[in-house]
Design a protein around this motif. Sequence first.
Motif, mmCIF file in Angstrom:
data_model
loop_
_atom_site.group_PDB
_atom_site.id
_atom_site.type_symbol
_atom_site.label_atom_id
_atom_site.label_comp_id
_atom_site.label_asym_id
_atom_site.label_seq_id
_atom_site.Cartn_x
_atom_site.Cartn_y
_atom_site.Cartn_z
ATOM 1 N N GLN A 194 0.823 -1.211 0.000
ATOM 2 C CA GLN A 194 0.000 0.000 0.000
ATOM 3 C C GLN A 194 0.859 1.263 0.000
ATOM 4 O O GLN A 194 0.495 2.270 -0.616
ATOM 5 C CB GLN A 194 -0.925 0.006 1.227
ATOM 6 C CG GLN A 194 -2.019 -1.031 1.140
ATOM 7 C CD GLN A 194 -2.916 -1.038 2.369
ATOM 8 O OE1 GLN A 194 -4.124 -1.012 2.253
ATOM 9 N NE2 GLN A 194 -2.326 -1.083 3.553
ATOM 10 N N GLU A 195 1.996 1.219 0.690
ATOM 11 C CA GLU A 195 2.877 2.383 0.739
ATOM 12 C C GLU A 195 3.692 2.529 -0.535
ATOM 13 O O GLU A 195 3.937 3.641 -1.010
ATOM 14 C CB GLU A 195 3.839 2.263 1.935
ATOM 15 C CG GLU A 195 3.165 2.361 3.278
ATOM 16 C CD GLU A 195 2.493 3.701 3.509
ATOM 17 O OE1 GLU A 195 3.044 4.728 3.049
ATOM 18 O OE2 GLU A 195 1.428 3.732 4.129
ATOM 19 N N CYS A 196 4.107 1.403 -1.078
ATOM 20 C CA CYS A 196 5.052 1.413 -2.195
ATOM 21 C C CYS A 196 4.376 1.652 -3.546
ATOM 22 O O CYS A 196 4.928 2.333 -4.413
ATOM 23 C CB CYS A 196 5.806 0.084 -2.197
ATOM 24 S SG CYS A 196 7.029 -0.079 -3.492
ATOM 25 N N GLY A 197 3.185 1.070 -3.726
ATOM 26 C CA GLY A 197 2.513 1.141 -5.021
ATOM 27 C C GLY A 197 2.425 2.530 -5.625
ATOM 28 O O GLY A 197 2.745 2.737 -6.802
ATOM 29 N N PRO A 198 1.996 3.529 -4.863
ATOM 30 C CA PRO A 198 1.837 4.864 -5.438
ATOM 31 C C PRO A 198 3.139 5.592 -5.750
ATOM 32 O O PRO A 198 3.127 6.575 -6.495
ATOM 33 C CB PRO A 198 1.053 5.618 -4.345
ATOM 34 C CG PRO A 198 0.420 4.565 -3.510
ATOM 35 C CD PRO A 198 1.390 3.432 -3.520
ATOM 36 N N ILE A 199 4.274 5.165 -5.203
ATOM 37 C CA ILE A 199 5.508 5.946 -5.349
ATOM 38 C C ILE A 199 6.608 5.227 -6.121
ATOM 39 O O ILE A 199 7.560 5.859 -6.575
ATOM 40 C CB ILE A 199 6.053 6.377 -3.968
ATOM 41 C CG1 ILE A 199 6.404 5.159 -3.114
ATOM 42 C CG2 ILE A 199 5.051 7.274 -3.237
ATOM 43 C CD1 ILE A 199 7.109 5.517 -1.804
ATOM 44 N N ALA A 200 6.506 3.914 -6.251
ATOM 45 C CA ALA A 200 7.566 3.164 -6.933
ATOM 46 C C ALA A 200 7.491 3.375 -8.443
ATOM 47 O O ALA A 200 6.402 3.589 -9.003
ATOM 48 C CB ALA A 200 7.444 1.678 -6.617
ATOM 49 N N GLU A 201 8.650 3.274 -9.086
ATOM 50 C CA GLU A 201 8.641 3.277 -10.559
ATOM 51 C C GLU A 201 7.889 2.041 -11.044
ATOM 52 O O GLU A 201 7.058 2.116 -11.945
ATOM 53 C CB GLU A 201 10.065 3.261 -11.099
ATOM 54 C CG GLU A 201 10.121 3.153 -12.630
ATOM 55 C CD GLU A 201 11.536 2.993 -13.149
ATOM 56 O OE1 GLU A 201 11.700 2.365 -14.224
ATOM 57 O OE2 GLU A 201 12.482 3.482 -12.494
ATOM 58 N N HIS A 202 8.195 0.908 -10.413
ATOM 59 C CA HIS A 202 7.491 -0.339 -10.713
ATOM 60 C C HIS A 202 7.507 -1.227 -9.475
ATOM 61 O O HIS A 202 8.503 -1.281 -8.752
ATOM 62 C CB HIS A 202 8.137 -1.076 -11.889
ATOM 63 C CG HIS A 202 7.276 -2.180 -12.419
ATOM 64 N ND1 HIS A 202 7.308 -3.469 -11.911
ATOM 65 C CD2 HIS A 202 6.331 -2.193 -13.395
ATOM 66 C CE1 HIS A 202 6.431 -4.209 -12.562
ATOM 67 N NE2 HIS A 202 5.820 -3.459 -13.464
ATOM 68 N N LEU A 203 6.388 -1.878 -9.258
ATOM 69 C CA LEU A 203 6.264 -2.773 -8.112
ATOM 70 C C LEU A 203 5.849 -4.153 -8.603
ATOM 71 O O LEU A 203 4.843 -4.298 -9.305
ATOM 72 C CB LEU A 203 5.210 -2.249 -7.134
ATOM 73 C CG LEU A 203 4.799 -3.196 -5.986
ATOM 74 C CD1 LEU A 203 5.996 -3.492 -5.089
ATOM 75 C CD2 LEU A 203 3.658 -2.590 -5.186
ATOM 76 N N THR A 204 6.640 -5.161 -8.246
ATOM 77 C CA THR A 204 6.317 -6.548 -8.569
ATOM 78 C C THR A 204 6.021 -7.283 -7.271
ATOM 79 O O THR A 204 6.859 -7.334 -6.366
ATOM 80 C CB THR A 204 7.481 -7.237 -9.295
ATOM 81 O OG1 THR A 204 7.851 -6.468 -10.442
ATOM 82 C CG2 THR A 204 7.075 -8.638 -9.738
#
Length: 542
Positions: A194-204
């Motif tokens: 939830q924290e990473c999704g909006p800010i990461a270039e890409h999330l796997t």
Amino acid sequence: MSKVQEFDAIVVGGGFSGVHQLIELRKLGLKVRLLEAGSGLGGFNSPRLTTFLPSKCSDSPNPVYQLSDPDLWKDWTFSEKFAGGEEIQEYFKYVDRKRDLSRDISYNSLVVSAAWDDAANRWTVTTESGDVYRAEWVTLCVGISARNYVPTFKGIETFKGKIQHTYNWPKDYDLKGKKVGIIGTGASGVQVIQECGPIAEHLTVFQRTPNLALPMRQANLDPKAEENKKKTMRPYEFGRMSQTLSGYLKDIEPKSALEVTPEERVLCWEDAWEKGGLLFWTSTYGDIFFNDEINDLAYDFWKQKVRERINNPEVAELLAPSKKPHPFGMKRPSLEQNYYEIFNQSNVKLVDVKKNPILEITPNGVKTSDGTEHELDVLVLATGFDMVNASITSIDVRGQDGIPIKEKWADGVRTHLGLGTAGYPNLFWVFGPQHPLAFSNAPSSIEPASDWVAKCIKYCRDNGVQSITATNEAQEAWNEQVQAVGKMGLYYKADSWYIGANIPGKKREMLQFAAGVPTYIKALNDSAQNGYSGWVLKKATA
């Protein structure tokens, strides 16, 4: 070697249970020392816990996620329905100030061993830094998730990026603009996603088993309304906590789900769903814990609600499968705020590692069995914890026969009332193995257990009892009760940490008491009222 420091009692751990125990033992006039591994109280300062994720919240709603002493809530008000990590830290600082706790606490003191001396009638407790303490009484308040778990991944040592387990998340760690991979979708995985999704270039996201998460429904609390409740309803709320199965304010429905119409059942579930938190799990129909037919209906309700939020049908099938992956609620549900919507983002990819297992960690990322190499800058291991008993067995605890408790429990945990075990005199734990634990709001089951320990110690001191230890017969009987309750339910149909199934080689057994808070409190009271039945009380010799 450090000078041995003498105390009447040692408390290990500074979360709710440790703080409550310290307060209660002080009331007895004991000289007490609390040893805390972290730099502060509350379990949010330990280097071994997920601490600094902004979404890290309690899954118990306020007001029940705090101590029930009126002096500790009458001038404290949480700002949110589910307190976040930083606010919980502030709450414990407030409790510290109110009770001047820190004068009896040694911080940054990780306990590594405890050994009983039968002749001296004392425990010797040693910390990682070499400090040595001796005391007549020891209470382990070390929680249930003090030991992280990392599976074996081929090539993990070759990865050129950063590897981070969620158990010791750095306070200032920034994932913005990075290619991030997350292995695991348990509670800490949900938080990071939830924290990473909006800010990461890409999330796997590498998922093995979907998380059957429930909507948190986080909300700001009205300070004025909360102050009014303190004057009117709060004493009733705290009184109610010991009367419900889960220790929350709302109990399970009095009727079986089979006794009501489908319409009534669905409306009950809908009401709980809209109110949020764990209510759908803890406070609707008790049938979902032991009736597969009703559990299927509950899962179907959950599945429909979740799928409405996911755009891609293939992703929806992975996150909320047509066939339930395990009985609903037999793995503790996580709470989420926008977890499922994250997978609608174009920068987020979900990988089913049951279909395409992870072959190896490469210098540049993660390679799965379909030949795909997922390039990453950061690899997050949300791979969980060796739960419940490992918090105790990670300490080298040796009783009357000198055998480590880890060896004693290798073939199965044995306790009496989830408070102590045979052969380890004057050693208790609060919120440990065979206690209600994750089947209850933490303070609701911690406080009666901590009260029991304090009253037991007082009884022993008042009556010339120098040591008390559980009998083998009593702990076998308690274990049979713990296991019987587990087998009545659907728990063994899920590979959860409830039964130790998340750790390879760990014995599959029910690790917690699932019969509810009132039943547990009755068992505690019955023992005390019968002269501490199930315990051997050794009188001091003249």
